[in-house]
Design a protein around this motif. Structure first.
Motif, mmCIF file in Angstrom:
data_model
loop_
_atom_site.group_PDB
_atom_site.id
_atom_site.type_symbol
_atom_site.label_atom_id
_atom_site.label_comp_id
_atom_site.label_asym_id
_atom_site.label_seq_id
_atom_site.Cartn_x
_atom_site.Cartn_y
_atom_site.Cartn_z
ATOM 1 N N GLY A 96 42.890 62.725 -78.448
ATOM 2 C CA GLY A 96 43.846 63.127 -77.428
ATOM 3 C C GLY A 96 45.245 62.572 -77.647
ATOM 4 N N LYS A 97 45.696 62.604 -78.887
ATOM 5 C CA LYS A 97 47.023 62.066 -79.213
ATOM 6 C C LYS A 97 48.143 62.911 -78.612
ATOM 7 C CE LYS A 97 46.192 62.026 -83.685
ATOM 8 N NZ LYS A 97 44.734 62.237 -83.737
ATOM 9 N N THR A 98 47.953 64.225 -78.574
ATOM 10 C CA THR A 98 49.000 65.116 -78.060
ATOM 11 C C THR A 98 49.305 64.829 -76.601
ATOM 12 O OG1 THR A 98 48.307 66.851 -79.609
ATOM 13 C CG2 THR A 98 49.660 67.528 -77.733
ATOM 14 N N PHE A 99 48.280 64.697 -75.785
ATOM 15 C CA PHE A 99 48.484 64.431 -74.359
ATOM 16 C C PHE A 99 49.099 63.053 -74.153
ATOM 17 C CE2 PHE A 99 46.812 63.131 -70.103
ATOM 18 C CZ PHE A 99 47.550 64.042 -69.363
ATOM 19 N N MET A 100 48.626 62.069 -74.892
ATOM 20 C CA MET A 100 49.183 60.725 -74.777
ATOM 21 C C MET A 100 50.676 60.724 -75.097
ATOM 22 S SD MET A 100 50.391 57.949 -76.638
ATOM 23 C CE MET A 100 49.776 58.189 -78.301
ATOM 24 N N ALA A 101 51.045 61.383 -76.197
ATOM 25 C CA ALA A 101 52.448 61.428 -76.596
ATOM 26 C C ALA A 101 53.302 62.161 -75.571
ATOM 27 C CB ALA A 101 52.571 62.104 -77.958
ATOM 28 N N SER A 102 52.749 63.199 -74.957
ATOM 29 C CA SER A 102 53.497 63.962 -73.956
ATOM 30 C C SER A 102 53.743 63.136 -72.696
ATOM 31 C CB SER A 102 52.743 65.253 -73.620
ATOM 32 O OG SER A 102 52.604 66.076 -74.760
ATOM 33 N N VAL A 103 52.751 62.378 -72.273
ATOM 34 C CA VAL A 103 52.928 61.519 -71.103
ATOM 35 C C VAL A 103 53.937 60.412 -71.403
ATOM 36 C CG1 VAL A 103 51.783 59.893 -69.538
ATOM 37 C CG2 VAL A 103 50.643 62.024 -70.187
ATOM 38 N N LEU A 104 53.867 59.847 -72.611
ATOM 39 C CA LEU A 104 54.841 58.828 -72.999
ATOM 40 C C LEU A 104 56.255 59.410 -72.996
ATOM 41 C CD1 LEU A 104 55.659 56.064 -74.029
ATOM 42 C CD2 LEU A 104 54.996 56.783 -76.342
ATOM 43 N N ALA A 105 56.417 60.623 -73.502
ATOM 44 C CA ALA A 105 57.724 61.277 -73.498
ATOM 45 C C ALA A 105 58.235 61.461 -72.073
ATOM 46 C CB ALA A 105 57.629 62.626 -74.210
ATOM 47 N N ASP A 106 57.347 61.863 -71.171
ATOM 48 C CA ASP A 106 57.723 62.031 -69.768
ATOM 49 C C ASP A 106 58.218 60.725 -69.168
ATOM 50 O OD1 ASP A 106 57.855 63.463 -67.244
ATOM 51 O OD2 ASP A 106 56.051 62.366 -66.665
ATOM 52 N N ARG A 107 57.546 59.635 -69.470
ATOM 53 C CA ARG A 107 57.948 58.334 -68.924
ATOM 54 C C ARG A 107 59.239 57.828 -69.560
ATOM 55 N NH1 ARG A 107 52.076 55.347 -67.876
ATOM 56 N NH2 ARG A 107 51.249 57.068 -66.616
ATOM 57 N N MET A 108 59.458 58.168 -70.811
ATOM 58 C CA MET A 108 60.715 57.791 -71.456
ATOM 59 C C MET A 108 61.897 58.456 -70.757
ATOM 60 S SD MET A 108 60.024 55.734 -74.040
ATOM 61 C CE MET A 108 61.321 55.875 -75.261
ATOM 62 N N ILE A 109 61.718 59.723 -70.387
ATOM 63 C CA ILE A 109 62.784 60.453 -69.694
ATOM 64 C C ILE A 109 62.981 59.908 -68.280
ATOM 65 C CG2 ILE A 109 63.425 62.702 -68.737
ATOM 66 C CD1 ILE A 109 62.024 63.975 -71.179
ATOM 67 N N LYS A 110 61.887 59.697 -67.571
ATOM 68 C CA LYS A 110 61.979 59.240 -66.183
ATOM 69 C C LYS A 110 62.521 57.820 -66.069
ATOM 70 C CE LYS A 110 58.493 62.358 -64.280
ATOM 71 N NZ LYS A 110 57.119 62.513 -63.737
ATOM 72 N N ARG A 111 62.312 57.013 -67.105
ATOM 73 C CA ARG A 111 62.840 55.644 -67.103
ATOM 74 C C ARG A 111 64.240 55.576 -67.707
ATOM 75 N NH1 ARG A 111 58.256 51.026 -68.032
ATOM 76 N NH2 ARG A 111 56.598 51.945 -66.757
ATOM 77 N N ASP A 112 64.810 56.743 -67.951
ATOM 78 C CA ASP A 112 66.158 56.852 -68.495
ATOM 79 C C ASP A 112 66.278 56.137 -69.840
ATOM 80 O OD1 ASP A 112 68.766 57.813 -68.439
ATOM 81 O OD2 ASP A 112 69.555 55.955 -67.566
ATOM 82 N N LEU A 113 65.241 56.257 -70.660
ATOM 83 C CA LEU A 113 65.277 55.706 -72.001
ATOM 84 C C LEU A 113 65.604 56.782 -73.044
ATOM 85 C CD1 LEU A 113 62.099 53.419 -71.851
ATOM 86 C CD2 LEU A 113 64.492 52.682 -71.774
ATOM 87 N N ALA A 114 65.482 58.049 -72.660
ATOM 88 C CA ALA A 114 65.748 59.159 -73.575
ATOM 89 C C ALA A 114 66.249 60.364 -72.790
ATOM 90 C CB ALA A 114 64.494 59.518 -74.363
ATOM 91 N N ASP A 115 67.070 61.189 -73.473
ATOM 92 C CA ASP A 115 67.594 62.410 -72.855
ATOM 93 C C ASP A 115 66.839 63.652 -73.310
ATOM 94 O OD1 ASP A 115 69.776 60.938 -71.671
ATOM 95 O OD2 ASP A 115 70.712 60.918 -73.659
ATOM 96 N N ILE A 116 66.474 63.659 -74.593
ATOM 97 C CA ILE A 116 65.857 64.836 -75.207
ATOM 98 C C ILE A 116 64.651 64.390 -76.025
ATOM 99 C CG2 ILE A 116 66.195 66.660 -76.938
ATOM 100 C CD1 ILE A 116 69.108 66.800 -76.094
#
Length: 477
Positions: free
Chosen positions: A34-54
């Motif tokens: 389940g690497k794809t789902f894990m990476a997608s959730v991490l990406a979501d948290r990066m955006i919500k924590r204002d660590l990434a824009d894109i």
């Protein structure tokens, strides 16, 4: 979808590393975890924590690319088509060679979180030892991305080149992973199924060459003590019939409780896939989907098979690493590619656990020595599981003739007229099969010489030199 324990653990560790100043994070998780789902959730948290824009994701195939895009959209709730207003894009590694200056300017204007799926496809610690994809990553992403997440299920390459963005321990040359989730842990947690590998062998083999007859009691001896080609074994129709019969019978039993369970046959070439397709229709009355590079829309065909309940799919290089078809439970390894990375990726196609009643997973293959060695290594990875590797002995005599001349070698078959099979390449023959098959269970012994030299997934060699006996590349016609 609820996060699994390992996914939560990996996400939290990655966030801590990023916040602490680390830019690159490498996660090793067994195929099907389940690497794809894990990476997608991490990406979501990066955006919500204002660590990434894109978020930009790169993956090895268009099929995986589409799956990643859909998962990112589902988790984050934003478009990932690369158009105005989207939160990013999912691309193939091949596209790295064609991205223009405007694209790379995004890295100067925005904080970009880059995901590399199956990163082992990209090699290079510097430009001089990088492949084409690795070179683009080193030039345009390594120092420009805000953060990167590299994912792999098989963290080594078939050559000696290092994986891009990775670090290796100087004394041991082992790859340094930030997070490891192996097959043993995945089986323990109910994330992956336990693989059952059936190696099909023959103990009555006759080879005639230059008026000299030799006998062999297994495929290993035939292949290592003569110049007999493995390609002739996997193309022989009697062998194909035997392998597919065992796999088809097993799939029928599984489908009694899991009606949508599917089977995958990995073929060596388009011609080989067509031969297998004809065999399924003529000898088993089974229809199958065929997916090769020659199909007009192979990605569409894969998704159609994924959503259906049809039984068999025959593929040449189109359903491999990262392709998510959870209903697959039986696989036949009939390709000429004999690297450990490819073996594990094929095996991983049917390991993803589902909610179905039956959670068996079977891999059928000829008992080719390298493949058997890889099978033992899988068993060594999961020492708590019994009977991972089994041998099935065919009760049939294998006769072949090998004539040599100054121009090379030619392999021919010897058989009585009633044994001849009407195919274009009748080179190898078996006598008539008997129904009684001897099934031998080979225990996993830690002292077995095939496993002594192997380090489990928790201790992977970074620059693992994998011997490739045959790559099996088929020229375009």
């Amino acid at each position: 979808m609820k996060l699994r324990y390992w996914q939560t653990d990996c996400i939290n560790l990655a966030l801590d590393k990023y916040i602490g100043g680390k830019k690159h994070f490498l996660a090793l998780a067994t195929p099907g975890a389940g690497k794809t789902f894990m990476a997608s959730v991490l990406a979501d948290r990066m955006i919500k924590r204002d660590l990434a824009d894109i978020v930009i994701c790169f993956s090895p195939s268009s099929v995986v690319c589409v799956d990643f895009s859909q998962t990112l959209e589902s988790v984050i709730g934003e478009k990932f088509d690369g158009l105005l207003g989207s939160k990013g894009q999912s691309l193939t590694y091949q596209s790295l060679l064609h991205l223009d200056t405007d694209f790379w300017m995004l890295f100067k204007k925005y904080r970009i979180f880059v995901i590399f799926d199956e990163v082992h496809h990209c090699s290079g610690s510097k430009i001089e030892n990088a492949n084409a994809w690795g070179e683009q990553i080193i030039l345009n992403i390594q120092d420009s991305a805000e953060f990167t997440l590299a994912l792999t299920g098989t963290p080594w390459r078939s050559d000696t080149a290092p994986i891009v963005l990775s670090h290796y321990l100087s004394r041991t040359n082992k790859i340094q992973c930030d997070y490891v989730y192996g097959l043993s842990e995945a089986i323990r947690d109910g994330v992956c199924r336990t693989p059952q590998i059936i190696a099909i062998d023959n103990d009555d083999i006759s080879l005639t060459s230059d008026n000299e007859s030799k006998s062999f009691n297994c495929f290993k001896d035939l292949l290592t003590q003569s110049a007999f080609p493995y390609q002739e074994i996997i193309q022989n129709e009697q062998l194909l019939f035997h392998v597919i019969k065992q796999a088809n019978d097993k799939l029928d039993k599984i489908r009694l409780s899991n009606p949508s369970a599917g089977g995958l046959i990995v073929a060596a070439s388009v011609e080989h896939a067509t031969q297998i397709l004809d065999l399924l229709a003529e000898r088993f009355n089974e229809a199958a989907t065929i997916i090769t590079y020659r199909e007009d829309e192979p990605t569409k065909l894969i998704h159609q098979y994924k959503q259906s309940s049809s039984k068999w799919v025959v593929s040449v290089g189109m359903i491999s690493e990262g392709t998510n078809i959870p209903r697959l439970q039986v696989t036949c390894h009939l390709t000429r590619i004999k690297t450990e990375m490819h073996f594990r990726q094929i095996m991983g196609r049917n390991l993803r656990a589902t909610d179905a009643i039956n959670q068996e997973a079977f891999l059928y293959m000829p008992a080719e020595p390298k493949l058997v060695e890889y099978a033992y290594r899988v068993a060594q990875d999961i020492p708590d599981e019994a009977d991972v590797v089994k041998f099935e002995i065919m009760n049939a005599n294998f006769k072949a003739k090998q004539d040599t001349d100054g121009s090379g070698q030619e392999v021919k078959a010897e058989c009585s007229p009633n044994e001849i099979i009407n195919t274009k390449k009748d080179k190898l023959y078996f006598n008539e099969f008997k129904d009684n098959l001897e099934l031998q269970t080979t225990p996993t012994n830690k002292n077995n010489p095939l496993t002594n030299t192997y380090e489990s997934m928790m201790n992977i060699f970074g620059r693992f030199k994998q011997e490739t006996l045959e790559l099996g590349l088929t020229p375009l016609e």
